[in-house]
Design an enzyme around this catalytic site. Sequence first.
Site, mmCIF file in Angstrom:
data_model
loop_
_atom_site.group_PDB
_atom_site.id
_atom_site.type_symbol
_atom_site.label_atom_id
_atom_site.label_comp_id
_atom_site.label_asym_id
_atom_site.label_seq_id
_atom_site.Cartn_x
_atom_site.Cartn_y
_atom_site.Cartn_z
ATOM 1 N N ALA A 1 40.557 25.350 21.028
ATOM 2 C CA ALA A 1 39.554 25.620 22.065
ATOM 3 C C ALA A 1 39.547 27.097 22.414
ATOM 4 O O ALA A 1 40.410 27.862 21.970
ATOM 5 C CB ALA A 1 39.866 24.794 23.320
ATOM 6 N N GLN A 2 38.558 27.490 23.211
ATOM 7 C CA GLN A 2 38.512 28.848 23.750
ATOM 8 C C GLN A 2 38.060 28.785 25.205
ATOM 9 O O GLN A 2 37.452 27.807 25.641
ATOM 10 C CB GLN A 2 37.614 29.759 22.921
ATOM 11 C CG GLN A 2 36.182 29.319 22.739
ATOM 12 C CD GLN A 2 35.485 30.134 21.654
ATOM 13 O OE1 GLN A 2 35.950 30.211 20.517
ATOM 14 N NE2 GLN A 2 34.363 30.744 22.015
ATOM 15 N N VAL A 3 38.387 29.843 25.949
ATOM 16 C CA VAL A 3 38.191 29.838 27.400
ATOM 17 C C VAL A 3 37.216 30.944 27.794
ATOM 18 O O VAL A 3 37.390 32.102 27.406
ATOM 19 C CB VAL A 3 39.538 30.031 28.125
ATOM 20 C CG1 VAL A 3 39.334 30.035 29.639
ATOM 21 C CG2 VAL A 3 40.518 28.944 27.716
ATOM 22 N N ASP B 1 54.783 24.329 27.506
ATOM 23 C CA ASP B 1 54.282 25.515 26.800
ATOM 24 C C ASP B 1 54.354 26.719 27.744
ATOM 25 O O ASP B 1 53.336 27.322 28.078
ATOM 26 C CB ASP B 1 52.844 25.271 26.338
ATOM 27 C CG ASP B 1 52.355 26.357 25.395
ATOM 28 O OD1 ASP B 1 53.202 27.083 24.830
ATOM 29 O OD2 ASP B 1 51.128 26.499 25.220
ATOM 30 N N SER C 1 43.293 27.735 18.353
ATOM 31 C CA SER C 1 42.773 26.946 17.229
ATOM 32 C C SER C 1 41.992 25.722 17.680
ATOM 33 O O SER C 1 41.086 25.277 16.974
ATOM 34 C CB SER C 1 43.937 26.506 16.332
ATOM 35 O OG SER C 1 44.887 25.773 17.080
#
Length: 559
Positions: free
Chosen positions: A141-143, A292, A139
Amino acid sequence: MVRGPQRTIRHLQRYREIAQVLIRHGLGELVDVLELQPYLAFPRRLVRQWREKAPPLGAPQRLRLALQELGPTFIKLGQVLSTRPDLIPPAYIAELTKLQDAVPAEPWDPIRQQIESELGGSVADHFQDLDREPIAAASLAQVHPATLKDGRAVVVKVQRPGIRKTIEVDLEILQDVAQLVEGRIPLAGIYDLPEIARGFASTLRMELDFVREAHNAEHFREAFAGDPYLYVPDITWELTTRRVLVMERIRGIKIDDVEALDEAGYDRHRIAVHAARMVLKEVLEEGFFHADPHPGNFAVMHGEVIGAMDFGLVGHLSRHLRSDLTRLYIAVIQMDVQAVVDQLVRMGATARSLDRTALERDLARLLRKYRGLPLKAVRAQEVLEDVTPVAFRHRLQLPSELWLLAKTLAMMEGVALKLDPDFDIVAFSRPHVRRFLLQMVLPQNLGPRLLRAGGDWSALFNELPRIGSQLLTQAERGEFGMTLEHKGLGRALDRLDRSANRISLSVLLAALILGLALLIPAFNLGEEVGLATVVVIAGFVGVSLLGLWLAFSIWRSRS
């Protein structure tokens, strides 16, 4: 306060979206508590139908679905609440842990513009190659996988364009809501809800800062520099900003992919030992842990080395908190209920209104369940599930970091047991805990504490004569006084004052009604009605209506 209403007007559309989502998921009571009814754009008839026809799911499931639909801020809020069993009931804890942070990927063009805006120049100026398709999307960021100009394989974590503005709006709304419900719900009498909202906002803003995440990774890299079983990827600092993070790409097998690990010929027991050693070092030695630890953030590399990723969410444990936690652990292992409660009191985890007998009874019942069991049969996840209702029932306000740690340990235990079902993590941890206890009393650790305590006592003894002399002088002059303040007494006095006013008004109205009723027969209504008759009758009707209004107001205040 003017600030709240101004925000309400400015974020009117978002308030409306929140109210509509809650209503659609059958959470009308929550809309009432948060006073969001004015923002509903639906006809009242439709709202009533939605209230009456709630989805065929339990309230915890409906809350999870609503938070999921409301977006990243509320997903993160649900995840944080799932680590606070002192705040919400166990059924909600279990459901909110299922919140998923995976969302569809952002189109390439906005992502490219974000990278170029942050780094300056075109993508080709900084990367030999950058894949348009992300390998992960969440939600915030993206990699994307990429290759640097010097040929090194890296991953580029890019913050979603505009997400910061969206989150700031939601955080302002949450702060306003926390201030609104303060004093209106029982929970607000125990917790500082605005402070909880501010703490959540601070945590989420830190997650949006990728420079801070890069420093977290560097901290772990330095802490485990001498440990060959853990690898932390290198940061490309010249290409890292608050919204773009570039780090070395790790290639390996997902840590819970048992079949792939077996095919590669890896020793799963040894990997489980490495994972347990990593957690114990984080908690007991560093006081800084990966918060996490889901399987997607750890990969098994060549040589059975664990590669760690994603350091956006970390926990901190001070030495004092680690000492408290260790003492609590010892009391639990010894099945000493009174020692457990004493330690909880020393940690400030209990409310002023604690029913100590009830808490000891619940803890004794909980500990009896595990009495006589071999340590390898005790599972952290099961213990956490058993502790949750006790914490909620007695409002045990343990530091949020400890709840986060408990979930982290339970998650890592699940990974270790999947790798090796016979792995006894409690027995493995015993020598590490013993070593930490020994370090607590070593001269190099005990010395500074004794020096600080000695300084405090020295300052106190130096000040005592002066303070004592001042107190005696004030007492001799009659200037010494004490002020007692009873919290909540003002509210009780206000209620008593209102009740006395109503009683006085009731007596007065009753006297007027009775007096006017006795006067009416003295007038002959068959004859011509005079001014006096009109005044008496009008007064009787008016006083009767006033009496009815008083009765209605009393009935409404009780309902």
